[in-house]
Design a protein around this motif. Structure first.
Motif, PDB file in Angstrom:
ATOM      1  N   ARG A  71    -114.018 -27.095  -9.063  1.00 54.84           N
ATOM      2  CA  ARG A  71    -114.234 -25.883  -9.869  1.00 54.84           C
ATOM      3  C   ARG A  71    -115.047 -24.917  -9.026  1.00 54.84           C
ATOM      4  O   ARG A  71    -116.243 -25.139  -8.809  1.00 54.84           O
ATOM      5  N   PHE A  72    -114.411 -23.877  -8.522  1.00 52.04           N
ATOM      6  CA  PHE A  72    -115.139 -22.889  -7.725  1.00 52.04           C
ATOM      7  C   PHE A  72    -116.086 -22.109  -8.621  1.00 52.04           C
ATOM      8  O   PHE A  72    -115.716 -21.694  -9.716  1.00 52.04           O
ATOM      9  N   ILE A  73    -117.322 -21.925  -8.153  1.00 53.40           N
ATOM     10  CA  ILE A  73    -118.299 -21.150  -8.920  1.00 53.40           C
ATOM     11  C   ILE A  73    -118.816 -19.943  -8.152  1.00 53.40           C
ATOM     12  O   ILE A  73    -119.394 -19.039  -8.742  1.00 53.40           O
ATOM     13  N   ASP A  74    -118.581 -19.908  -6.832  1.00 55.86           N
ATOM     14  CA  ASP A  74    -118.961 -18.736  -6.040  1.00 55.86           C
ATOM     15  C   ASP A  74    -118.144 -18.751  -4.761  1.00 55.86           C
ATOM     16  O   ASP A  74    -117.977 -19.802  -4.134  1.00 55.86           O
ATOM     17  N   LEU A  75    -117.633 -17.600  -4.393  1.00 57.66           N
ATOM     18  CA  LEU A  75    -116.856 -17.475  -3.165  1.00 57.66           C
ATOM     19  C   LEU A  75    -117.004 -16.056  -2.649  1.00 57.66           C
ATOM     20  O   LEU A  75    -116.711 -15.092  -3.361  1.00 57.66           O
ATOM     21  N   ARG A  76    -117.485 -15.954  -1.425  1.00 63.20           N
ATOM     22  CA  ARG A  76    -117.656 -14.665  -0.759  1.00 63.20           C
ATOM     23  C   ARG A  76    -117.689 -14.938   0.743  1.00 63.20           C
ATOM     24  O   ARG A  76    -117.808 -16.099   1.149  1.00 63.20           O
ATOM     25  N   PRO A  77    -117.562 -13.898   1.566  1.00 59.01           N
ATOM     26  CA  PRO A  77    -117.632 -14.150   3.009  1.00 59.01           C
ATOM     27  C   PRO A  77    -118.900 -14.932   3.368  1.00 59.01           C
ATOM     28  O   PRO A  77    -119.991 -14.643   2.872  1.00 59.01           O
TER      29      PRO A  77
END
Length: 157
Positions: A38-44
């Motif tokens: 379960r992705f909860i944060d994704l950024r460069p």
């Protein structure tokens, strides 16, 4: 086709969007589906997902299995790489070094991190820092996943 980051940002704005993104991401690399990330944060330069503690990922002790933890770390690293890498480069994992530091007795947050300077460098060896954290903040696994980052052939740009 939207980029991984565009897809994550767009879906994050709708109800259950992160869940939909997580399912789509796991479908792209089916082995990731075994841990139900379960992705909860994704950024460069940053990715964070949760591995739910459930019987399917238990070891003989009833804790989250070491290989399930590594699978979660690799999923986080792969998402980070996809949303961070410059358009003129490509990546492939070349190794993983981890240390198990505590029992994984709860859901586990898998975190992958880099610094932008690593991606801007000409050095093809790129270490991604990874760790898995229990709900009480205890690190249960930590290490590095090494990527090999090279220029894309002209036909792929």
């Amino acid at each position: 086709m939207p980029s991984v980051l565009e897809m994550y940002q767009g879906l994050s704005k709708v109800p259950r969007g992160q869940q939909l993104f997580s399912l789509a991401f796991a479908r792209k690399a089916p082995y990731f589906a075994t841990i139900k990330p379960r992705f909860i944060d994704l950024r460069p330069n940053y990715a964070e997902l949760v591995i739910p503690k459930r019987r399917a990922v238990h070891n003989h002790l009833g804790t989250v299995h070491a290989i399930a933890l590594c699978n979660g770390l690799e999923a986080a690293m792969g998402a980070l790489a996809e949303v961070t890498i410059p358009r003129d480069k490509r990546w492939i994992p070349k190794g993983m070094e981890v240390t198990y530091t505590a029992k994984a007795t709860t859901d586990i947050r898998c975190i992958a991190e880099t610094d932008q300077e690593q991606w801007d460098s000409e050095d093809p060896d790129l270490p991604v820092r990874v760790k898995g954290v229990r709900q009480d903040g205890t690190v249960v696994i930590e290490g590095v996943i090494r990527l090999w980052v090279t220029p894309k052939p002209a036909r792929d740009q």
